[in-house]
Design a protein around this motif. Structure first.
Motif, short mmCIF file in Angstrom:
data_model
loop_
_atom_site.label_atom_id
_atom_site.label_comp_id
_atom_site.label_asym_id
_atom_site.label_seq_id
_atom_site.Cartn_x
_atom_site.Cartn_y
_atom_site.Cartn_z
N UNK A 20 0.81 -1.21 0.14
CA UNK A 20 0.08 -0.05 -0.06
C UNK A 20 0.90 1.30 -0.03
N UNK A 21 2.25 0.98 0.39
CA UNK A 21 2.97 2.34 0.06
C UNK A 21 3.59 2.57 -1.42
N UNK A 22 4.44 3.80 -1.24
CA UNK A 22 4.94 4.11 -2.61
C UNK A 22 6.30 4.91 -2.16
N UNK A 23 7.28 4.62 -3.04
CA UNK A 23 8.53 5.34 -2.74
C UNK A 23 8.35 6.77 -3.38
N UNK A 83 4.89 7.65 -15.00
CA UNK A 83 6.52 7.39 -15.08
C UNK A 83 7.06 6.27 -14.11
N UNK A 84 7.90 5.49 -14.56
CA UNK A 84 8.52 4.66 -13.66
C UNK A 84 9.94 5.37 -12.97
N UNK A 85 10.37 4.94 -11.77
CA UNK A 85 11.32 5.48 -10.98
C UNK A 85 12.46 4.47 -10.95
N UNK A 121 6.32 -3.08 -6.60
CA UNK A 121 4.70 -3.26 -6.56
C UNK A 121 4.22 -1.91 -7.14
N UNK A 122 4.94 -0.98 -7.34
CA UNK A 122 4.84 0.16 -8.38
C UNK A 122 5.29 0.33 -9.75
N UNK A 123 5.60 -0.89 -10.05
CA UNK A 123 6.27 -1.04 -11.27
C UNK A 123 7.65 -0.19 -11.72
N UNK A 124 8.28 0.16 -10.43
CA UNK A 124 9.59 0.86 -10.60
C UNK A 124 10.59 -0.09 -10.96
N UNK A 296 9.78 11.54 4.56
CA UNK A 296 9.32 11.50 3.12
C UNK A 296 10.14 10.51 2.10
N UNK A 297 10.34 9.20 2.81
CA UNK A 297 11.05 8.21 1.90
C UNK A 297 10.05 7.59 1.27
#
Length: 299
Positions: A20-23, A83-85, A121-124, A296-297
């Protein structure tokens, strides 16, 4: 069958929370592929962002014809681009990290695995690297299905062997020479290097990375439970020193540790590096879902 370290790095309960998190990146990077994160750049996706005047050659499919009917002017609809990271976890696997219970290296692996899984999980694009000479880098990973590849790699990382017996400077230099592009770089280290950590961090800044430092220390290093006559041996280079540990010596040691931490924090702050202190007796779930959110990470 006994549990392996690979099986215990991330519990099923923690994996569910990480999904459920995001970088978070404080900078805008141009990804190579479409991802699942919202960019500050305008592009084409499903979420409307703004209008701009039509210019000859623009895609006619993006013209807002309802607006044209009211204003008799052509406007293009702009959308938030996904976009991807590229996320880089750099693990200090020197012998000094093989200390504490749990060891600093185990905690570093858990943190790298947790952050890497959030990115996947966020396709990074995710790269987890034990700092050392050629051969220690894991492949670039993407998607939940890559979790076991990352855990297999982390399981292979051992402290202080020949492949990891390098300074932070040399480890980051090797990483920089073999890695193209930019992104978010998280260095997970105790920063205990006789040649210093400063040049390594300057190299990452020079690469225009969005740099975070997770400074991992054990409670025994911060406040050692030692008394009496002791022979201290440097775990990395074998240097020896015989001392008598009393209340005065312990207080001087604590002052030195506080100064070491304060200097590292100040060095990072002056260079827009996010500094995150980590104690090995703090649960990894607390570090990721609370402390890293506060700094903020992740979000």
């Amino acid at each position: 069958m006994p549990k392996t370290e690979k099986q215990t790095l991330l519990s099923p309960e923690l994996l569910a929370r990480l999904e459920r998190l995001e970088l978070v990146s404080r900078k805008i990077f141009r990804g190579r592929m479409k991802g699942e994160r919202r960019s500050k750049r305008k592009g084409q996706s499903v979420e409307f962002a703004d209008f701009r005047n039509y210019v000859a050659g623009d895609d006619l499919r993006l013209i807002d014809w309802n607006l044209y009917a009211r204003l008799d002017q052509l406007f293009l609809k702009l959308f938030l681009e996904e976009e991807d990271l590229h996320f880089f976890a750099l693990i200090d696997a020197s012998e000094s990290m093989n200390f504490g219970d749990p060891t600093k290296l185990l905690v570093a692996k858990q943190l790298a695995a947790a952050l890497g899984y959030i990115g996947m999980c966020r396709a990074d694009r995710v790269s987890v690297t034990a700092l050392g000479p050629h051969g220690r880098r894991a492949p670039v990973l993407r998607g939940r299905s890559s979790l076991w590849k990352m855990l297999d790699y982390l399981d292979s990382v051992t402290p202080g062997d020949d492949s990891n017996n390098v300074s932070l400077h040399d480890g980051v230099k090797d990483f920089s020479l073999r890695t193209a592009g930019t992104g978010v770089a998280v260095l997970i280290s105790d920063l205990m290097d006789k040649s210093g950590y400063e040049s390594a961090l300057r190299m990452l800044i020079g690469r225009r990375m969005d740099v975070f430092v997770m400074h991992v220390l054990s409670p025994e290093e911060i406040d050692p439970p030692l008394r009496g006559d002791r022979k201290l041996i440097d775990i990395e280079d074998g240097d020896e020193a015989e001392i008598t540990i009393n209340a005065f010596v312990l207080e001087k040691y604590r002052d030195t540790v506080r100064q070491f931490i304060g200097t590292a924090k100040q060095f990072c702050s002056r260079r827009s590096i996010v500094y995150i202190p980590v104690r090995t007796d703090t649960p990894v779930e607390t570090i990721v879902t609370k402390y890293l959110r506060e700094r903020g990470v992740v979000r």
